[in-house]
Design a protein around this motif. Structure first.
Motif, PDB file in Angstrom:
ATOM      1  N   GLU A  35      43.696  20.124   8.197  1.00 26.33           N
ATOM      2  CA  GLU A  35      43.333  21.266   9.293  1.00 26.33           C
ATOM      3  C   GLU A  35      44.219  22.419   9.244  1.00 26.33           C
ATOM      4  O   GLU A  35      43.913  23.399   9.762  1.00 26.33           O
ATOM      5  N   GLN A  36      45.340  22.214   8.498  1.00 28.98           N
ATOM      6  CA  GLN A  36      46.425  23.233   8.355  1.00 28.98           C
ATOM      7  C   GLN A  36      45.974  24.011   6.776  1.00 28.98           C
ATOM      8  O   GLN A  36      47.002  25.004   6.668  1.00 28.98           O
ATOM      9  N   GLU A  51      36.393  19.748   6.881  1.00 25.64           N
ATOM     10  CA  GLU A  51      37.544  20.717   6.550  1.00 25.64           C
ATOM     11  C   GLU A  51      37.520  21.439   5.318  1.00 25.64           C
ATOM     12  O   GLU A  51      38.636  22.033   4.496  1.00 25.64           O
ATOM     13  N   LYS A 111      35.675  28.060   7.765  1.00 23.92           N
ATOM     14  CA  LYS A 111      36.441  27.135   8.752  1.00 23.92           C
ATOM     15  C   LYS A 111      37.627  27.567   9.535  1.00 23.92           C
ATOM     16  O   LYS A 111      37.997  28.827   9.102  1.00 23.92           O
ATOM     17  N   LYS A 165      43.796  25.007  12.099  1.00 24.64           N
ATOM     18  CA  LYS A 165      44.772  25.172  12.963  1.00 24.64           C
ATOM     19  C   LYS A 165      46.080  25.248  12.300  1.00 24.64           C
ATOM     20  O   LYS A 165      46.847  24.163  11.951  1.00 24.64           O
TER      21      LYS A 165
END
Length: 620
Positions: A213-214, A258, A290, A293
């Motif tokens: 997510e990063q 992702e 995407k 986060k």
């Protein structure tokens, strides 16, 4: 269609673990050697993954390099093993799957365990073997150390135009062990020419997805992920994984969302796990955008540092003469004599009491517990020895965090005598790290980072001593080790006992260029037998012939022999204080009255040499 062309438009399914299956079949040896001795077994596993839906398989060569094969005496079989591995994979693939030549990381969580030059030589040899056999690409996997991966990726990119997959492994979700954010690390790998960048091993689907997510979608590369099946468990002497295939099936779409285009498995995964991924994602269209986060930027606040109620020993000894005394923790549970000695040494005005960590691998009361009692009940400064022998990396960090919590900040990092010399010769010597690496790790704690790179929320304030053995054939080489320890973070040194004025002068001449101060070790001899034992049987101790002769002359008079030992030590104190500020007295057999007398003498001599201010000062 080429491997990279397929990745442009679809998600490819990779294979899972090889070692896990071989281990489950009862094979607990060098798995890479099985390419030669049991090729049909390796081919069978490859085929099982292809039948499960793998578009890509990897050669059974994770540890097939010189450095790792050396453990099994197979270092001269690098070419044969790697060549056989590629042949086995190609036979199994039968043009139905791409074959990647796998090369694994060497350093693991110990960045300084292997030099860059050794890594380069070992890597080149394995790389050439794989390229000569005609693999479809190179997979670099399970690299905890980013420097190692960047080093070999640079070499690989110069040597081949084949696709290169570069994957890092994480101790903590989101960051590498050197505190590099994983998103930044993958960008660096992409910049060095990796065609696919990603993650493998250590993390299961849950934490790997949290990390993904990063991670931004690469601009000139693709993303890969090879999660572990789960955390391993250990039952009846064997490791095994309990995650079932349905869990992988349920997480498959999350990996796609992702941005992962090459999806496989690592430790604990089986053809069933890969079949679960394939059933959900085979030939799926990958995403091209995407939202990431990224962790919110922290307000930069300096981590809280430990508050010391005393000056670090390495600063104290630079300013004025300092006397520390070693008083070994007792072998039995009765601590009466130990605390009698500690009180006598306090009255003698020493600056710290040093506590060995099961010296000579003989079991004693924990130096941490006695150190705490000495600090709390007597108000003395404990200097805690920490040996690499008895604790793995987990235990070492936990031990150090405990010392910090208890307010004990002075430590001596040592390798430790091997277990076979002590009470339990059948016990294991751990040695996860050397004293060099332990010093570096303690310094990392002083920066507020755990051994794995995790933010601890607070800095420790350890003053780090390192051991110095001047009783060697080549003092020049010993000093080089001191320089290396300073580079790793040592603040000062404590020497093995010295038994001649000539040696003291030699040490001074060879170390006067060092900024780190030295406490010179001195130990009173009790008898001729004591002197002969130390000289002939204890590593790191040599006693001048003249001293041994003096002690031998008093062999029939124990009391005079002890007094002779005291006078010899006083003479050495005189010589040492002309050259050094630090005196380290070692108490023999809990004969604390001897080191108390010598401590008082040291303070008096220091005051005569450097003025009365020292004699009047005290830290208590």
């Amino acid at each position: 269609m080429s491997f990279l062309e397929k990745l442009q438009n679809q998600i490819l399914i990779a294979d899972g673990a090889m070692g896990t299956l071989l281990y489950s079949y009862g094979t607990d040896c060098c798995f890479e050697e099985l390419n030669l001795s049991h090729p049909e077994q390796i081919q069978h596993i490859h085929k099982a993954y292809i039948n499960a839906g793998s578009d890509v398989i990897q050669t059974n060569t994770y540890a097939a390099n010189y450095l790792k094969l050396l453990r099994y005496g197979l270092e001269d079989s690098v070419k044969e093993i790697n060549s056989a591995a590629v042949r086995n994979a190609k036979i199994a693939a039968a043009n139905q799957a791409y074959v990647l030549g796998t090369i694994g990381g060497n350093r693991g969580i110990k960045p300084n365990s292997i030099t860059n030059e050794d890594i380069k030589r070992s890597f080149r040899e394995q790389l050439y073997c794989l390229l000569l056999e005609g693999v479809d690409g190179i997979l670099l996997e399970t690299f905890y150390d980013l420097e190692e991966l960047e080093t070999i990726l640079t070499i690989a990119r110069k040597e081949t135009k084949l696709p290169i997959i570069a994957q890092v492994s994480l101790q903590e979700p989101g960051i590498l062990q050197n505190q590099t954010p994983v998103n930044d690390a993958l960008k660096r790998l992409e910049g060095l020419g990796a065609d696919v960048v990603g993650l493998n091993c250590r993390l299961g689907p849950h934490h790997m997805l949290l990390t993904l997510e990063q991670i931004e979608l690469p601009k000139n590369a693709f993303l890969s992920a090879y999660p572990n099946a789960s955390l391993p468990t250990y039952t009846d002497g064997k490791f095994h994984y309990e995650s079932d295939a349905d869990y992988f099936r349920n997480s498959a779409q999350a990996f796609r969302k992702e941005g992962v285009r090459l999806l496989g498995g690592c430790c604990g995964t089986t053809p069933e796990h890969i079949k679960a991924f394939a059933s959900e994602l085979k030939n799926s269209v990958p995403i091209t955008e995407k939202s990431v986060k990224l962790k919110p930027k922290k307000i930069i606040v300096e981590p809280v540092s430990a508050k010391r109620d005393d000056a670090p020993l390495h600063e104290l000894v630079k300013e004025k003469p300092s006397v520390i005394v070693e008083l070994d923790p007792p072998r039995k549970l009765d601590t009466t004599k130990f605390f009698e000695g500690a009180r006598a040494l306090k009255e003698a005005g020493i600056d710290a009491i040093t506590l060995a960590d099961n010296s000579l691998a003989s079991v004693r009361i924990s130096n941490e517990s006695l150190g705490y009692l000495v600090k709390q009940e007597l108000g003395m400064r404990p200097l805690i020895h920490i040996a690499c022998r008895d604790r793995n990396i987990i235990g070492l960090q936990s031990h150090l965090m405990g010392l910090h919590t208890l307010g004990m900040h002075d430590v001596l990092a040592i390798t430790g005598d091997p277990a076979r010399v002590g009470d339990f010769p059948g016990a294991s010597s751990v040695y996860d790290v050397s004293s060099f690496e332990l010093i570096q790790m303690i310094k990392q704690l002083n920066n507020g980072l755990s051994f794995s790179g995790k933010d601890l929320g607070q800095k420790t304030a350890f003053s780090i001593a390192a051991a110095f053995n001047p009783n060697v054939r080549s003092l020049e080489k010993a000093v080089k080790r001191l320089e290396k320890k300073i580079h790793f973070g040592a603040d000062y040194f404590i020497s093995q006992p010295v038994f001649s004025e000539e040696k003291l002068l030699e040490v001074y001449e060879n170390t006067k260029h060092l900024e780190a101060p030295i406490y010179i070790g001195l130990m009173p001899l009790l008898s001729s037998k004591n002197a002969e034992f130390l000289h002939n049987e204890v590593p790191g101790i040599k006693i001048a012939d003249s001293i041994r002769e003096s002690m031998a002359a008093l062999n029939d008079n124990p009391e005079l022999a002890v007094r002779e030992g005291i006078e010899i030590t006083k003479s050495l104190i005189d010589a040492a204080l002309d050259l050094f500020n630090g005196i380290y007295l070692i108490t023999p057999f809990l004969r604390y009255e001897l080191t108390a007398e010598l401590a008082i003498y040291s303070r008096q001599r220091a005051s005569q040499i450097r003025g009365n201010s020292y004699a009047e000062s005290t830290i208590y």
